[in-house]
Write an enzyme that holds these catalytic residues in place. Structure first.
Site, PDB file in Angstrom:
ATOM      1  N   LYS A 281       0.853  -1.210   0.000  1.00 54.63           N
ATOM      2  CA  LYS A 281       0.000   0.000   0.000  1.00 54.63           C
ATOM      3  C   LYS A 281       0.875   1.240   0.000  1.00 54.63           C
ATOM      4  O   LYS A 281       0.659   2.162  -0.791  1.00 54.63           O
ATOM      5  CB  LYS A 281      -0.878  -0.003   1.250  1.00 54.63           C
ATOM      6  CG  LYS A 281      -1.567   1.320   1.566  1.00 54.63           C
ATOM      7  CD  LYS A 281      -2.481   1.252   2.763  1.00 54.63           C
ATOM      8  CE  LYS A 281      -1.792   1.522   4.050  1.00 54.63           C
ATOM      9  NZ  LYS A 281      -1.474   2.919   4.354  1.00 54.63           N
ATOM     10  N   ASN A 282       1.878   1.264   0.865  1.00 51.52           N
ATOM     11  CA  ASN A 282       2.656   2.496   1.062  1.00 51.52           C
ATOM     12  C   ASN A 282       3.703   2.724  -0.017  1.00 51.52           C
ATOM     13  O   ASN A 282       4.336   3.781  -0.045  1.00 51.52           O
ATOM     14  CB  ASN A 282       3.289   2.497   2.461  1.00 51.52           C
ATOM     15  CG  ASN A 282       2.210   2.620   3.536  1.00 51.52           C
ATOM     16  OD1 ASN A 282       1.044   2.893   3.235  1.00 51.52           O
ATOM     17  ND2 ASN A 282       2.576   2.364   4.774  1.00 51.52           N
TER      18      ASN A 282
ATOM     19  N   CYS B 194      -5.424  11.916  13.176  1.00 49.63           N
ATOM     20  CA  CYS B 194      -6.208  10.672  13.206  1.00 49.63           C
ATOM     21  C   CYS B 194      -5.909  10.006  14.545  1.00 49.63           C
ATOM     22  O   CYS B 194      -5.251  10.572  15.407  1.00 49.63           O
ATOM     23  CB  CYS B 194      -5.824   9.793  12.034  1.00 49.63           C
ATOM     24  SG  CYS B 194      -4.127   9.282  12.115  1.00 49.63           S
TER      25      CYS B 194
ATOM     26  N   ARG C  99      -0.396  14.459  13.541  1.00 51.43           N
ATOM     27  CA  ARG C  99       0.067  14.372  12.145  1.00 51.43           C
ATOM     28  C   ARG C  99       0.112  15.729  11.447  1.00 51.43           C
ATOM     29  O   ARG C  99      -0.605  16.011  10.498  1.00 51.43           O
ATOM     30  CB  ARG C  99      -0.786  13.365  11.388  1.00 51.43           C
ATOM     31  CG  ARG C  99      -0.791  12.025  12.119  1.00 51.43           C
ATOM     32  CD  ARG C  99      -1.379  10.907  11.383  1.00 51.43           C
ATOM     33  NE  ARG C  99      -0.479  10.418  10.337  1.00 51.43           N
ATOM     34  CZ  ARG C  99      -0.759   9.329   9.617  1.00 51.43           C
ATOM     35  NH1 ARG C  99      -1.877   8.691   9.813  1.00 51.43           N
ATOM     36  NH2 ARG C  99       0.066   8.923   8.671  1.00 51.43           N
TER      37      ARG C  99
ATOM     38  N   ASP D 187       4.521   0.797  12.224  1.00 54.92           N
ATOM     39  CA  ASP D 187       3.324   0.109  11.731  1.00 54.92           C
ATOM     40  C   ASP D 187       3.211  -1.317  12.248  1.00 54.92           C
ATOM     41  O   ASP D 187       2.148  -1.924  12.144  1.00 54.92           O
ATOM     42  CB  ASP D 187       3.302   0.090  10.189  1.00 54.92           C
ATOM     43  CG  ASP D 187       3.064   1.489   9.635  1.00 54.92           C
ATOM     44  OD1 ASP D 187       3.247   1.687   8.422  1.00 54.92           O
ATOM     45  OD2 ASP D 187       2.731   2.385  10.433  1.00 54.92           O
TER      46      ASP D 187
ATOM     47  N   ARG E 159      -8.762  -0.916   4.769  1.00 56.52           N
ATOM     48  CA  ARG E 159      -8.010   0.169   4.114  1.00 56.52           C
ATOM     49  C   ARG E 159      -6.667  -0.342   3.603  1.00 56.52           C
ATOM     50  O   ARG E 159      -6.130   0.149   2.633  1.00 56.52           O
ATOM     51  CB  ARG E 159      -7.765   1.312   5.105  1.00 56.52           C
ATOM     52  CG  ARG E 159      -8.968   2.134   5.443  1.00 56.52           C
ATOM     53  CD  ARG E 159      -8.566   3.392   6.167  1.00 56.52           C
ATOM     54  NE  ARG E 159      -7.515   4.093   5.445  1.00 56.52           N
ATOM     55  CZ  ARG E 159      -6.802   5.079   5.969  1.00 56.52           C
ATOM     56  NH1 ARG E 159      -7.013   5.460   7.206  1.00 56.52           N
ATOM     57  NH2 ARG E 159      -5.864   5.701   5.267  1.00 56.52           N
TER      58      ARG E 159
HETATM   59  C1  EPZ Z   1       3.833   7.036   6.376  1.00 55.71           C
HETATM   60  O1  EPZ Z   1       2.985   8.000   6.985  1.00 55.71           O
HETATM   61  C2  EPZ Z   1       2.990   5.776   6.276  1.00 55.71           C
HETATM   62  N1  EPZ Z   1       1.815   6.029   5.438  1.00 55.71           N
HETATM   63  C3  EPZ Z   1       2.549   5.353   7.667  1.00 55.71           C
HETATM   64  O2  EPZ Z   1       1.821   4.131   7.532  1.00 55.71           O
HETATM   65  C4  EPZ Z   1       3.782   5.093   8.523  1.00 55.71           C
HETATM   66  O3  EPZ Z   1       3.375   4.774   9.838  1.00 55.71           O
HETATM   67  C5  EPZ Z   1       4.658   6.354   8.543  1.00 55.71           C
HETATM   68  O4  EPZ Z   1       4.976   6.747   7.195  1.00 55.71           O
HETATM   69  C6  EPZ Z   1       5.955   6.125   9.305  1.00 55.71           C
HETATM   70  O5  EPZ Z   1       6.671   5.091   8.720  1.00 55.71           O
HETATM   71  C7  EPZ Z   1       1.947   5.979   4.099  1.00 55.71           C
HETATM   72  O6  EPZ Z   1       3.014   5.753   3.561  1.00 55.71           O
HETATM   73  C8  EPZ Z   1       0.691   6.206   3.298  1.00 55.71           C
HETATM   74  P1  EPZ Z   1       5.683  10.449   8.584  1.00 55.71           P
HETATM   75  P2  EPZ Z   1       3.461   9.557   7.058  1.00 55.71           P
HETATM   76  O7  EPZ Z   1       5.477  11.727   7.851  1.00 55.71           O
HETATM   77  O8  EPZ Z   1       4.199   9.886   5.835  1.00 55.71           O
HETATM   78  C9  EPZ Z   1       5.723  13.674  12.004  1.00 55.71           C
HETATM   79  C10 EPZ Z   1      -0.009   2.709   7.720  1.00 55.71           C
HETATM   80  O9  EPZ Z   1      -0.486   2.133   8.700  1.00 55.71           O
HETATM   81  N2  EPZ Z   1       5.529  14.686  10.940  1.00 55.71           N
HETATM   82  O10 EPZ Z   1       6.941   9.676   8.367  1.00 55.71           O
HETATM   83  O11 EPZ Z   1       2.287  10.363   7.422  1.00 55.71           O
HETATM   84  C11 EPZ Z   1       4.470  12.845  12.216  1.00 55.71           C
HETATM   85  O12 EPZ Z   1       3.565  13.531  13.059  1.00 55.71           O
HETATM   86  C12 EPZ Z   1       0.423   4.149   7.849  1.00 55.71           C
HETATM   87  O13 EPZ Z   1       0.181   2.186   6.599  1.00 55.71           O
HETATM   88  C13 EPZ Z   1       5.646  16.025  11.287  1.00 55.71           C
HETATM   89  O14 EPZ Z   1       5.907  16.377  12.442  1.00 55.71           O
HETATM   90  O15 EPZ Z   1       4.473   9.479   8.290  1.00 55.71           O
HETATM   91  C14 EPZ Z   1       5.018  11.602  12.852  1.00 55.71           C
HETATM   92  O16 EPZ Z   1       5.212  11.839  14.228  1.00 55.71           O
HETATM   93  C15 EPZ Z   1       0.131   4.735   9.218  1.00 55.71           C
HETATM   94  N3  EPZ Z   1       5.444  16.970  10.319  1.00 55.71           N
HETATM   95  C16 EPZ Z   1       6.387  11.437  12.179  1.00 55.71           C
HETATM   96  O17 EPZ Z   1       6.688  12.704  11.584  1.00 55.71           O
HETATM   97  C17 EPZ Z   1       5.156  16.629   9.029  1.00 55.71           C
HETATM   98  O18 EPZ Z   1       5.001  17.536   8.186  1.00 55.71           O
HETATM   99  C18 EPZ Z   1       6.405  10.370  11.088  1.00 55.71           C
HETATM  100  O19 EPZ Z   1       5.446  10.736  10.139  1.00 55.71           O
HETATM  101  C19 EPZ Z   1       5.029  15.249   8.705  1.00 55.71           C
HETATM  102  C20 EPZ Z   1       5.231  14.295   9.680  1.00 55.71           C
END
Ligand code: EPZ
Length: 426
Positions: free
Chosen positions: A22-23, A116, A121, A311, A403
């Site tokens: 998915k990712n 969420c 996020r 995850d 999902r």
């Molecule tokens: C991706 O989400 C994945 N989703 C998530 O998988 C996964 O848990 C996550 O990466 C971490 O590996 C997809 O790829 C669609 P991040 P993403 O930006 O990109 C903070 C699943 O179950 N952050 O790496 O949203 C954020 O709050 C999903 O498949 C900021 O502070 O994750 C978090 O604490 C859930 N500011 C950390 O970074 C920003 O602008 C990691 O988030 C963006 C993120």
């Protein structure tokens, strides 16, 4: 409302074929917008989030046709740069379309993606990435608007990410492909999905390098440099890890096909530390995981790749709830990702959550109960726990699981689990 019923206490034996990632698929679908032509992806998982991304692309003027796991995206007639609110609310990861639309049409907008269940996020790193491409990215009244400086598209620059955000790295990559000049992304995420995206982008004519490191470099090209392309999406490492956790909970011996053990090094190390045997098959990349008795407790901490993936935190909590001795999980990526603990407690689990740490006292056996899925991986984790529990479990709100998992009942039934959808349409 979809519900799953599980009869626990059955060891798992046999072979599971793992769906496409998915990712990895979602950012490639977003990237297809960059090219005024056709992109074909194979091994695309049949899941709700892919349906949502297809609906978004169609609403922007693309044409998506999926037959089985093969998805054809024709972005020739792309005409809209506003991502519909309804879809943004369904799937916040659609925000990475902003960078691709900025590159293709010089502007983009969407509603502010809410938080969420797993955390607030924020999107500050996404906006920083887009600003780093010479675009004006601003948030106003719950709308996010991005536009290139007057008359020009994005321009290359140096983007420094304070945290290796997967989404912000994807945002920067997609915005940089058609930017003028070179873009360097420092502090980039190193996840396998980022590596696949870079390979995919090169396959469509982009000039990207550095994947797997925290420093990516993109040399901007012209839109006529991009061309039709085909790419096969890799196996979903998180789905594979979830099913490996199911073996730990229920015991058994299962062959995993279509996933890359290299992408699961840290989870595999911990599975073996908890008592599992993991061995590669002689030919190909398939591997087996087996365990005959209750797993041992663990201490683990989530981290960006190559650390332990957030995850898999809930699926690990699910089997550790029935493990021998005490376990401790520290969640450092998302600040609210322990919601599953309260549902596991309905099954008799003893889990104490204090801030970013969950302390677990293994209880065996857990007992089946009526529980509710709250998010994608937490819902799958409830199925993991139920497989190792005595009696019957009913999981409500399984739309969350749909999902990201094509059919968790199909997959786990294939290895002997007594698990079924309770609603007729399945
Ligand atoms: C991706 O989400 C994945 N989703 C998530 O998988 C996964 O848990 C996550 O990466 C971490 O590996 C997809 O790829 C669609 P991040 P993403 O930006 O990109 C903070 C699943 O179950 N952050 O790496 O949203 C954020 O709050 C999903 O498949 C900021 O502070 O994750 C978090 O604490 C859930 N500011 C950390 O970074 C920003 O602008 C990691 O988030 C963006 C993120």
């Amino acid at each position: 409302m979809s519900r799953i019923q599980i009869q626990g206490f059955r060891p798992l034996k046999g072979r599971i074929s793992i769906q496409g990632s998915k990712n990895a698929a979602l950012p490639m679908m977003a990237a297809a917008v960059l090219h005024r032509g056709v992109t074909v992806l194979s091994n695309v998982p049949l899941i709700q989030d892919v349906e949502c991304m297809k609906a978004i692309l169609n609403s922007l003027g693309c044409r998506c046709i999926q037959k089985g796991g093969v998805l054809e995206i024709d972005a020739s007639l792309l005409h809209t740069t506003q991502i519909p609110d309804c879809f943004m609310k369904q799937m916040r990861s659609a925000i990475i379309l902003l960078g691709a639309l900025l590159g293709r049409l010089g502007e983009a907008s969407c509603c502010y993606p809410g938080g969420c269940l797993i955390g607030s996020r924020p999107i500050d790193l996404h906006l920083k990435a887009l600003n780093g491409l010479g675009a004006l990215a601003e948030e106003e009244e719950l709308q996010v608007r991005v536009r290139a400086r007057e008359g020009r598209g994005p321009t290359g620059g140096t983007i420094v990410l304070a945290y290796p955000s997967v989404g912000a790295t994807e945002q920067a990559l997609l915005g940089a492909v058609l930017a003028e000049g070179e873009t360097r992304i420092l502090g980039a995420a190193r996840e396998p999905e980022i590596c696949q995206l870079c390979r995919f982008l090169r396959g469509m004519g982009a000039r990207v390098k550095g994947e797997g490191t925290d420093c990516l470099s993109v040399l901007g090209v012209k839109s006529f440099d991009l061309h039709d392309s085909f790419f096969s999406v890799g196996g979903d490492r998180i789905v594979a890890g979830t099913y490996m956790a199911a073996v730990m909970a229920a015991t058994g011996d299962v062959q995993i096909r279509g996933a890359d053990l290299e992408e699961l090094k840290e989870p595999a190390r911990l599975f073996m530390k908890a008592g599992a045997r993991i061995r590669r098959e002689e030919r190909g990349r398939d591997f087996r995981i087996s365990i005959k008795e209750r797993p041992r407790g663990l201490t683990l901490e989530t981290a960006p790749y190559p650390g332990f993936p957030t995850d898999l935190q809930s699926p690990f909590m699910a089997f550790l709830a029935g493990a021998m001795g005490e376990s401790c999980i520290r969640e450092t990526v998302f600040e609210e990702r322990f919601a599953t603990a309260s549902q596991l407690e309905k099954m008799g689990a003893r889990i104490k959550v204090e801030g970013l740490t969950a302390s677990i006292k293994g209880v065996w056996p857990l007992m089946g109960a009526r529980v509710t899925a709250g998010d994608l991986r937490g819902g799958a984790a409830l199925a993991v726990a139920a497989l190792g529990a005595g009696g019957t479990t009913v999981i409500e709100e399984c739309r969350h699981i749909e999902r990201g998992y094509e059919d968790i009942c199909r997959d786990l039934s294939a290895v002997g689990a007594e698990i079924r959808w309770m609603d007729a349409e399945k």
